[in-house]
Design an enzyme around this catalytic site. Structure first.
Site, PDB file in Angstrom:
ATOM      1  N   GLU B 151       3.509  -9.508   3.000  1.00 44.68           N
ATOM      2  CA  GLU B 151       3.246  -9.263   4.418  1.00 44.68           C
ATOM      3  C   GLU B 151       4.512  -9.314   5.255  1.00 44.68           C
ATOM      4  O   GLU B 151       4.696  -8.526   6.185  1.00 44.68           O
ATOM      5  CB  GLU B 151       2.225 -10.296   4.926  1.00 44.68           C
ATOM      6  CG  GLU B 151       1.716 -10.069   6.319  1.00 44.68           C
ATOM      7  CD  GLU B 151       0.930  -8.776   6.429  1.00 44.68           C
ATOM      8  OE1 GLU B 151       1.530  -7.777   6.884  1.00 44.68           O
ATOM      9  OE2 GLU B 151      -0.259  -8.748   6.057  1.00 44.68           O
ATOM     10  N   VAL B 154       7.271  -6.110   6.258  1.00 47.60           N
ATOM     11  CA  VAL B 154       7.137  -5.102   7.305  1.00 47.60           C
ATOM     12  C   VAL B 154       6.487  -5.761   8.515  1.00 47.60           C
ATOM     13  O   VAL B 154       5.399  -6.323   8.412  1.00 47.60           O
ATOM     14  CB  VAL B 154       6.272  -3.904   6.832  1.00 47.60           C
ATOM     15  CG1 VAL B 154       6.188  -2.841   7.919  1.00 47.60           C
ATOM     16  CG2 VAL B 154       6.823  -3.303   5.542  1.00 47.60           C
ATOM     17  N   GLY B 208      20.783 -12.165  19.370  1.00 51.93           N
ATOM     18  CA  GLY B 208      20.500 -12.456  17.966  1.00 51.93           C
ATOM     19  C   GLY B 208      19.630 -11.419  17.285  1.00 51.93           C
ATOM     20  O   GLY B 208      19.243 -11.589  16.132  1.00 51.93           O
ATOM     21  N   LYS B 226      11.690  -0.218   4.934  1.00 51.61           N
ATOM     22  CA  LYS B 226      10.259  -0.448   5.165  1.00 51.61           C
ATOM     23  C   LYS B 226       9.436   0.798   4.835  1.00 51.61           C
ATOM     24  O   LYS B 226       8.290   0.690   4.388  1.00 51.61           O
ATOM     25  CB  LYS B 226      10.051  -0.909   6.602  1.00 51.61           C
ATOM     26  CG  LYS B 226      10.666  -2.309   6.802  1.00 51.61           C
ATOM     27  CD  LYS B 226      10.910  -2.670   8.244  1.00 51.61           C
ATOM     28  CE  LYS B 226      11.619  -4.030   8.327  1.00 51.61           C
ATOM     29  NZ  LYS B 226      12.115  -4.326   9.689  1.00 51.61           N
ATOM     30  N   GLY B 319      11.762 -12.708  13.633  1.00 46.23           N
ATOM     31  CA  GLY B 319      11.677 -14.062  14.174  1.00 46.23           C
ATOM     32  C   GLY B 319      11.432 -15.062  13.066  1.00 46.23           C
ATOM     33  O   GLY B 319      10.758 -14.783  12.081  1.00 46.23           O
TER      34      GLY B 319
END
Lengths: 339, 339
Positions: B151, B154, B208, B226, B319
């Site tokens: 998971e 992508v 960032g 991806k 993130g």
């Protein structure tokens, strides 16, 4: 997987059409071979054939308005009740696609409880039992080790329930907020394009989005039923309609729509469920909100979560094939869990 | 569920932080009690403790840059290889969160193959093995009855893979088209707001989002990786980078962005996979396209399907916590399947 269908209206027929057209693909690609052994309806009669009914013949008979037209077969029984067919002990799952009753959920609720007692998995498109008594159904299903699924009840086959309950199972969901009624979103979109409310409603009716009596849509009650479902599914809360603040789009004038547009905003009928309750209300959204750009009869929902922030899902919220597709998704999930 | 982590950078630490903060919730609400028994890294060392490593101590040691700082324990072994820890026969799943190598996928690919041979489920955030050799991994996992999940590869924890592979399992997917690189979407959003490419890139780096060497993002190669994953996962096709038409956003001038804006359109870097191949290209979209309104570092994807038409999912694409969340989602799915 042997199925009992309760109801054979738009959704049931949509599901049967999918099985008819995709049977070999489902068998080959998904290892899924469903058989409809029983169909029970309020107006067309009922059919039970342990070896399996023929989807094409079912659809053809439904066209005539009565299962009397279904071909004779030595083992075919007509006019058995749901209870009788459950009691025959043949089926693996009950597919509840009869019309929604948001006042009592009956007779669907009783049928669902009996099906669980008899060891059948459940897939519902009927919103009534899920909106009014999900927690009881869930407790019984869990106690029996059975699957209880209801993808079709919110956003048709757009997979909000699998997303919230499985794909995001690691997240705590803090709020669900969406456009859950396509008719009103279509009307609002047309009003923003300059059409009057009355003309937009008439067009929605002509296109088959809105019922002849559109009150359930335009006063927010259809969306409110979905809020009850989300409150139960996401937050384990059993709410009643009277617990919700519900308003629709009937109070919106063309001037309101134009004012919002001039301010760079859009009115959407937003249905919301949180751990604290729920509401349905026409709401001005900034265009930067992903829900603001959802136009026409399309539905959308944003889940606020602890780990992922906002996750938004956009897709069809109604339709024969789209709702039938949700039933198929539920049965495939049941099939995966059973392997 | 006993886990081996390969890699302990941003994603591995994000995952460990989630386990640390949500352990009691996961146990109570999801019946999920994970234990990290081994961690192997290229730069910090390795740790193996059959009774389970302490997440807080792992995170504290990682802060120092070396697992030498992890507290002593009689049964703790340091500097074992991935192969040794797999061979110890303790773990249930391997979590591959080491840095992506899109040229060879090594050493992750070899570790994944060994893990499957040893009967371990797999959860990957590392894109290399999935982009380059998904079909071989899938065949081996299926033959062994093991789960292979990715998971995180992508859209981070935005659940595109569970949606495509499970929730929409009844649909044939005809195309996947999305904004799969947050850095470039952030730059394009800022350019549409009037910023120059150079300033927008510098801002993305300061925040960032972009690496010091931003080529992988702005020339489209991250998104292309991806596309390889989607081609394998959705269409069973093993494509190479050389099979794709890849361009980035480096050729776009502020005038191009302004021209599109004047025409009521927006440039987005669209990654596409279909049964026939794939591409990455800056593409002008009408504002009515749900992907057009996805701004900043957010990702989004639209799946075209036979039964549901277009289904669009919008959410975070990167993130620490968001990618760690994807690993958790994969492990929860493995846990559900094992029950």
């Amino acid at each position: 997987m042997k199925l009992i269908l309760v109801g054979f209206g738009v959704v049931g027929q949509g599901f049967a059409e999918i099985l008819q057209s995709k049977a070999s693909w489902l068998s080959r690609e998904r290892g899924f071979v469903p058989t409809i052994v029983g169909v029970v309806t309020a107006t067309k009669g009922s059919l039970f054939l342990p070896d399996g009914l023929d989807s094409s013949a079912l659809l053809a008979a439904a066209e005539t308005g009565s299962f009397d037209a279904y071909p004779r077969h030595a083992d075919l029984r007509r006019d058995m009740s749901v209870s009788d067919i459950i009691g025959a002990g043949i089926a693996d799952a009950l597919v509840e696609v009869s019309p929604t009753n948001l006042d009592t959920a009956q007779p669907a609720l009783a049928n669902c409880l009996q099906a669980l007692d008899a060891g059948l998995h459940l897939a519902l498109a009927n919103k009534g039992p899920v909106a009014l008594d999900l927690l009881r159904l869930r407790a019984k299903a869990n106690a029996k080790g059975l699957q209880l699924r209801y993808e079709a009840t919110v956003m048709a086959g757009t997979p909000i329930m699998q997303m919230a309950e499985e794909a995001l199972a690691g997240c705590q969901i803090q709020a669900a907020r969406g456009i859950l009624n396509g008719t009103t979103n279509y009307i609002l979109t047309q009003m923003e394009n300059g059409m009057s409310y009355a003309d937009a409603l008439a067009q929605a009716q002509a296109l088959g989005y809105a019922e002849t009596d559109p009150a359930g849509d335009v006063e927010g009650w259809d969306a409110a039923g979905k809020v009850l479902i989300l409150a139960g599914a996401l937050f384990g809360r059993r709410l009643n309609m009277s617990d919700l603040d519900v308003s629709g789009i009937t109070g919106l004038a063309s001037d309101d729509i134009a004012d919002a547009k001039a301010a760079g905003e859009r009115y959407k009928l937003i249905a919301e469920a949180t751990p604290d309750g729920g509401s349905v209300a026409a709401t001005r959204l900034p265009l930067s909100n992903p829900l603001a750009s959802v136009s026409g009869a399309t539905n959308a929902i944003t889940l606020d979560t602890d780990l992922m922030g906002a996750v938004t899902l956009i897709g069809a919220g109604a339709g024969k094939r789209e709702t039938g597709s949700a039933i198929l998704a539920d049965l495939l999930a049941i099939n995966r869990a059973a392997r």
